[in-house]
Write an enzyme that holds these catalytic residues in place. Sequence first.
Site, short mmCIF file in Angstrom:
data_model
loop_
_atom_site.label_atom_id
_atom_site.label_comp_id
_atom_site.label_asym_id
_atom_site.label_seq_id
_atom_site.Cartn_x
_atom_site.Cartn_y
_atom_site.Cartn_z
N LYS A 61 26.09 49.22 105.66
CA LYS A 61 25.99 47.91 105.01
C LYS A 61 27.33 47.17 104.92
O LYS A 61 27.36 45.95 105.10
CB LYS A 61 25.41 48.07 103.61
CG LYS A 61 23.95 48.46 103.68
CD LYS A 61 23.35 48.60 102.32
CE LYS A 61 21.93 49.11 102.45
NZ LYS A 61 21.27 49.28 101.17
N ASP A 81 19.54 43.51 98.28
CA ASP A 81 19.54 44.74 97.47
C ASP A 81 19.65 44.43 95.97
O ASP A 81 18.92 44.99 95.16
CB ASP A 81 20.70 45.65 97.87
CG ASP A 81 20.39 46.47 99.11
OD1 ASP A 81 19.21 46.71 99.38
OD2 ASP A 81 21.34 46.87 99.79
P1 NDP Z 1 27.07 54.51 100.91
O1 NDP Z 1 27.26 55.64 101.85
O2 NDP Z 1 27.66 53.19 101.21
O3 NDP Z 1 27.60 54.95 99.44
C1 NDP Z 1 27.18 56.15 98.84
C2 NDP Z 1 27.99 56.39 97.58
O4 NDP Z 1 27.49 57.60 96.98
C3 NDP Z 1 29.48 56.61 97.81
O5 NDP Z 1 30.20 56.22 96.67
C4 NDP Z 1 29.54 58.13 98.00
O6 NDP Z 1 30.79 58.69 97.72
C5 NDP Z 1 28.57 58.57 96.94
N1 NDP Z 1 28.04 59.91 97.20
C6 NDP Z 1 27.57 60.38 98.38
N2 NDP Z 1 27.17 61.67 98.24
C7 NDP Z 1 27.43 62.00 96.94
C8 NDP Z 1 27.25 63.19 96.21
N3 NDP Z 1 26.73 64.29 96.74
N4 NDP Z 1 27.63 63.19 94.88
C9 NDP Z 1 28.16 62.08 94.34
N5 NDP Z 1 28.35 60.91 94.99
C10 NDP Z 1 27.99 60.89 96.29
O7 NDP Z 1 25.48 54.38 100.69
P2 NDP Z 1 24.66 53.12 100.15
O8 NDP Z 1 25.42 52.53 99.03
O9 NDP Z 1 24.24 52.27 101.27
O10 NDP Z 1 23.31 53.82 99.62
C11 NDP Z 1 23.33 54.71 98.52
C12 NDP Z 1 21.91 55.27 98.30
O11 NDP Z 1 21.03 54.23 97.86
C13 NDP Z 1 21.30 55.82 99.59
O12 NDP Z 1 20.57 56.97 99.26
C14 NDP Z 1 20.39 54.69 100.05
O13 NDP Z 1 19.33 55.15 100.86
C15 NDP Z 1 19.88 54.20 98.70
N6 NDP Z 1 19.40 52.83 98.74
C16 NDP Z 1 18.10 52.59 98.46
C17 NDP Z 1 17.61 51.31 98.44
C18 NDP Z 1 16.20 51.11 98.10
O14 NDP Z 1 15.67 50.06 98.46
N7 NDP Z 1 15.56 52.01 97.40
C19 NDP Z 1 18.46 50.16 98.72
C20 NDP Z 1 19.83 50.52 98.97
C21 NDP Z 1 20.26 51.81 99.00
P3 NDP Z 1 31.85 59.00 98.93
O15 NDP Z 1 32.42 57.67 99.30
O16 NDP Z 1 32.82 59.91 98.27
O17 NDP Z 1 31.07 59.63 100.04
#
Ligand code: NDP
Length: 273
Positions: free
Chosen positions: A75, A112
């Site tokens: 994104k 979103d």
């Molecule tokens: P990104 O990869 O951009 O961001 C993910 C974030 O979560 C980062 O801050 C990452 O940290 C953190 N993270 C990842 N793994 C872990 C973990 N095991 N423990 C703690 N923090 C963690 O993803 P998005 O922001 O695009 O999406 C996030 C989630 O939201 C996804 O699962 C996506 O599918 C869902 N989503 C659902 C939507 C819906 O319509 N239902 C809409 C938008 C998103 P780090 O940088 O350290 O990896």
Amino acid sequence: MAGERRIGGATRLAGVIGWPVDHSRSPRMHNAAFAELGMDWAYVAMPVAPERLEAALRGIAALGFAGVNVTIPHKQAAAGICDELSAAASSAGSVNTVLVGGDGLLRGETTDGRGMLDAIGELPAGGGALVLGAGGAARAAAAALRDAGVRVAIAARREDAAQELARELEVEAAPWPPPAAAALVVNATPVGQAGAAHELPLPEPLLDGAAVVCDLAYRGDGAETGLIAAARARGIRAVDGLDVLVGQGAIAFRLLTGLPAPVAAMQAAVRDG
Ligand code: NDP
């Protein structure tokens, strides 16, 4: 035959780009909407590795797609590739819908934040919001809540990322793991979606401080995430990732097709098996 659908030369194309993308319920949601409205459109999931995102987005323009949705992890990168951005996409620094203009230019939108607000409905009065994660979805969620007048704190496992995002959006940052919940807790990490369903993105007892929990993460098989199960067990109003998927998808559908989304058909499709 009833229910048969044909993809032909005049079929309009749309889809979703992610890496991986096999968990996505967007294809079934949008294809159900096209069927409901009798539209000659098709929506496909396309796995695209990060280093090929720009080629893929230019490719959908060349191939005549109406547009695509963009999901994890693309994104923020998509926001840097699009030729122009809507005000919401620019303010969130995140794009989840790319529209192909008649001139082939790519216009980035994000649905979103607004979609999440639509899915949550009434916001808890006072008590603020805690957004978990610092990626594209957290950015869009925090910006939408801030714009709705909610006091927002962001917590992420990389505290520097949370602090940087909070500074950029002019909201607060909280330590990781967060020491307390807020009236609204939004999980914008993949915890509960990737890996084990029962995993929670925050210490479970903190949920006692929440009035509404919204989990953006959802399981490919439609099962409850650990966070939603824990919230429901406490009698807390729970808005799950499929509610949010339909919220953002309904707005994206309108942007892609110009038509109002058949929301009931989309809701049924995302929860069907
Ligand atoms: P990104 O990869 O951009 O961001 C993910 C974030 O979560 C980062 O801050 C990452 O940290 C953190 N993270 C990842 N793994 C872990 C973990 N095991 N423990 C703690 N923090 C963690 O993803 P998005 O922001 O695009 O999406 C996030 C989630 O939201 C996804 O699962 C996506 O599918 C869902 N989503 C659902 C939507 C819906 O319509 N239902 C809409 C938008 C998103 P780090 O940088 O350290 O990896």
